[in-house]
Scaffold this active site. Structure first.
Site, PDB file in Angstrom:
ATOM      1  CB  CYS A 225     148.083   6.982 -11.871  1.00  0.00           C
ATOM      2  SG  CYS A 225     147.007   8.403 -11.648  1.00  0.00           S
TER       3      CYS A 225
HETATM    4  C1  LIG Z   1     145.943  18.860 -17.580  1.00  0.00           C
HETATM    5  C2  LIG Z   1     145.872  19.036 -19.085  1.00  0.00           C
HETATM    6  C3  LIG Z   1     144.592  18.405 -19.603  1.00  0.00           C
HETATM    7  C4  LIG Z   1     145.845  20.534 -19.394  1.00  0.00           C
HETATM    8  O1  LIG Z   1     145.871  20.719 -20.795  1.00  0.00           O
HETATM    9  P1  LIG Z   1     146.881  21.782 -21.443  1.00  0.00           P
HETATM   10  O2  LIG Z   1     146.601  21.817 -22.895  1.00  0.00           O
HETATM   11  O3  LIG Z   1     148.252  21.410 -20.997  1.00  0.00           O
HETATM   12  O4  LIG Z   1     146.369  23.130 -20.833  1.00  0.00           O
HETATM   13  P2  LIG Z   1     147.158  24.258 -20.036  1.00  0.00           P
HETATM   14  O5  LIG Z   1     147.141  23.917 -18.587  1.00  0.00           O
HETATM   15  O6  LIG Z   1     148.481  24.543 -20.669  1.00  0.00           O
HETATM   16  O7  LIG Z   1     146.192  25.470 -20.296  1.00  0.00           O
HETATM   17  C5  LIG Z   1     146.021  26.076 -21.582  1.00  0.00           C
HETATM   18  C6  LIG Z   1     145.153  27.301 -21.432  1.00  0.00           C
HETATM   19  O8  LIG Z   1     143.805  26.909 -21.122  1.00  0.00           O
HETATM   20  C7  LIG Z   1     143.398  27.552 -19.914  1.00  0.00           C
HETATM   21  N1  LIG Z   1     142.536  26.640 -19.168  1.00  0.00           N
HETATM   22  C8  LIG Z   1     142.904  25.745 -18.203  1.00  0.00           C
HETATM   23  N2  LIG Z   1     141.816  25.119 -17.748  1.00  0.00           N
HETATM   24  C9  LIG Z   1     140.754  25.573 -18.424  1.00  0.00           C
HETATM   25  C10 LIG Z   1     139.376  25.292 -18.385  1.00  0.00           C
HETATM   26  N3  LIG Z   1     138.862  24.372 -17.544  1.00  0.00           N
HETATM   27  N4  LIG Z   1     138.549  25.955 -19.223  1.00  0.00           N
HETATM   28  C11 LIG Z   1     139.045  26.875 -20.075  1.00  0.00           C
HETATM   29  N5  LIG Z   1     140.346  27.194 -20.162  1.00  0.00           N
HETATM   30  C12 LIG Z   1     141.199  26.562 -19.332  1.00  0.00           C
HETATM   31  C13 LIG Z   1     144.683  27.840 -19.178  1.00  0.00           C
HETATM   32  O9  LIG Z   1     144.499  28.911 -18.256  1.00  0.00           O
HETATM   33  C14 LIG Z   1     145.612  28.204 -20.295  1.00  0.00           C
HETATM   34  O10 LIG Z   1     145.369  29.519 -20.681  1.00  0.00           O
HETATM   35  P3  LIG Z   1     146.601  30.468 -21.157  1.00  0.00           P
HETATM   36  O11 LIG Z   1     147.148  29.786 -22.390  1.00  0.00           O
HETATM   37  O12 LIG Z   1     145.940  31.756 -21.403  1.00  0.00           O
HETATM   38  O13 LIG Z   1     147.559  30.452 -20.015  1.00  0.00           O
HETATM   39  C15 LIG Z   1     147.067  18.375 -19.746  1.00  0.00           C
HETATM   40  O14 LIG Z   1     148.248  19.084 -19.482  1.00  0.00           O
HETATM   41  C16 LIG Z   1     147.248  16.945 -19.340  1.00  0.00           C
HETATM   42  O15 LIG Z   1     146.381  16.130 -19.441  1.00  0.00           O
HETATM   43  N6  LIG Z   1     148.426  16.567 -18.912  1.00  0.00           N
HETATM   44  C17 LIG Z   1     148.676  15.185 -18.590  1.00  0.00           C
HETATM   45  C18 LIG Z   1     148.771  14.975 -17.170  1.00  0.00           C
HETATM   46  C19 LIG Z   1     147.633  14.251 -16.531  1.00  0.00           C
HETATM   47  O16 LIG Z   1     146.531  14.165 -16.958  1.00  0.00           O
HETATM   48  N7  LIG Z   1     147.939  13.755 -15.366  1.00  0.00           N
HETATM   49  C20 LIG Z   1     146.982  13.149 -14.522  1.00  0.00           C
HETATM   50  C21 LIG Z   1     147.641  12.282 -13.545  1.00  0.00           C
HETATM   51  S1  LIG Z   1     148.444  10.913 -14.355  1.00  0.00           S
END
Ligand SMILES: CC(C)(COP(=O)(O)OP(=O)(O)OC[C@H]1O[C@@H](n2cnc3c(N)ncnc32)[C@H](O)[C@@H]1OP(=O)(O)O)[C@@H](O)C(=O)NCCC(=O)NCCS
Length: 373
Positions: free
Chosen positions: A156
């Site tokens: 990135c």
């Molecule tokens: C990836 C990202 C959007 C995920 O968001 P998050 O709030 O951390 O979500 P989590 O992965 O902890 O998941 C939370 C819950 O939602 C669920 N979930 C994940 N994807 C889902 C989807 N598409 N639809 C519904 N639920 C989902 C998970 O299973 C989890 O459930 P649980 O609490 O029962 O275990 C976030 O961590 C993020 O953006 N991080 C920054 C990193 C990034 O974007 N990097 C890219 C390269 S620079």
């Protein structure tokens, strides 16, 4: 030594979009098909069923509402779950080069320049279509640039790291102008069948014309400084590579595509990026309050809000740190460049701005720029 400017930027937007509603509908069909296929194992308790994705989660967790893609049909086909690209003969322009050429042409047109004004080109992207010959050489030659081209990849941060090289080439006089181009066909490295990340990425092409300030057109931004940082992390990783077939890997193995520990990335990268920007500004005698606009990497809305808050002490407004990820999703190295491209025309002479990327590596790259006229 020469003073250096960003003369212009260019944008290629793929022809097709996928909304969250379309994405989730196709994903949920895939879930039904997979669960039906493995019904016996699921009933016997030896396999976990897949679970549905949903639009509310995607918008709340990421801020992403849609993404552009080079091929919508293949991605939304629940029996395929990846784009479908027709193989091209070696004599034809490669798909990635085609995206790059269009973005470069837009950047040249926006500066009122031609290939004759440019001495080099860096193709900087999170994925390369092939190891060699370099995509950069193919794009350079297709544009008619007499000089050089090469490829580089810092995920990135590919664009900002390439800008450091382009700025230094122009500053030291080895080139009058260098094009940095970021053809990001991220739809090909995304695990569309993994609900944790299937919504994250989109395709795009961006280009930046870096030029000697005395040759740059009106409206250019002088580059006051560049700053790079990297430190190794496995939290964003893709193991696909030229050794994969020797490891007898199946191209369908999950680790042969993008993977991440999203929570860890969020927690670790936000403070790092905010400190990096503050340190870069300080080294040039500025504070975040002096900055008219931050063009930040576009991976996640909450990430940018947190970085804005750490820098400014308040939530950054859309004017202070514009967001484009709602429309484009994460476009890897192109995100901060799209934000700059879309949101620099209203700055006044003397206004200060920061372009900053962050991502896999980890890698962080920033440029402090000032509108000259
Ligand atoms: C990836 C990202 C959007 C995920 O968001 P998050 O709030 O951390 O979500 P989590 O992965 O902890 O998941 C939370 C819950 O939602 C669920 N979930 C994940 N994807 C889902 C989807 N598409 N639809 C519904 N639920 C989902 C998970 O299973 C989890 O459930 P649980 O609490 O029962 O275990 C976030 O961590 C993020 O953006 N991080 C920054 C990193 C990034 O974007 N990097 C890219 C390269 S620079």
């Amino acid at each position: 030594m020469h003073r250096v400017a960003i003369s212009s930027t260019g944008l290629f937007t793929p022809p097709q979009t996928i909304t969250n509603a379309e994405l989730v509908a196709a994903f949920n069909q895939y879930v039904d098909l997979e669960n039906a296929k493995h019904a016996d194992a699921i009933a016997a308790g030896t396999q976990q069923p897949l679970t549905y994705s949903n639009e509310e989660f995607i918008v709340k967790a990421s801020g992403i509402k849609a993404r552009y893609v080079m091929d919508k049909e293949g991605v939304l086909d629940p029996t395929r779950m990846r784009p479908r690209f027709a193989a091209r003969p070696d004599e034809a322009l490669s798909l990635m080069a085609e995206v790059g050429v269009k973005a470069c042409q837009d950047a040249l047109d926006n500066a009122g320049k031609t290939a004759a004004d440019v001495d080099g080109l860096i193709c900087a992207a999170a994925n390369m279509q092939r190891p060699y010959p370099a995509m950069g050489v193919e794009i350079q030659t297709a544009l008619g640039i007499h000089g050089w081209g090469f490829d580089m990849n810092v995920a990135c941060s590919s664009a900002t790291f390439a800008l450091e090289l382009a700025v230094n080439a122009v500053r030291t006089g080895t080139a009058r102008a260098v094009l940095v181009v970021n053809p990001e066909i991220t739809s090909a490295h995304l695990a569309w069948m993994d609900r944790d990340c299937h919504f994250i990425f989109g395709d795009v092409g961006t280009a930046i014309l870096v030029q000697r300030l005395d040759l740059a057109p009106a409206g250019a931004f002088e580059v006051l400084g560049t700053k790079l940082f990297s430190t190794f992390s496995n939290n964003i990783r893709n193991n696909a590579g030229f050794l994969s077939r020797c490891d007898d890997r199946d191209p369908a193995d999950r680790d042969q595509l993008f993977r991440q520990e999203g929570r860890k990335v969020f927690k670790e990268v936000c403070p790092m990026a905010a400190d990096h920007i503050a340190g870069h500004l300080q080294s040039l005698g500025y504070t975040p309050a002096d900055v008219r606009r931050f063009w930040l990497h576009q991976a996640n809305l909450a990430m940018n809000q947190l970085i804005g808050k750490r820098l400014l002490g308040h939530e950054a407004s859309a004017d202070e740190a514009p967001i484009i990820l709602d429309e484009f999703a994460n476009t890897a190295s192109a995100g901060s460049i799209i934000a700059f491209h879309r949101h620099n025309g209203d700055l006044a002479r003397g206004d200060l701005g920061v372009i900053c990327s962050f991502g896999a590596g980890y890698s962080i790259g920033s440029l402090v720029v000032r509108k000259v006229a």
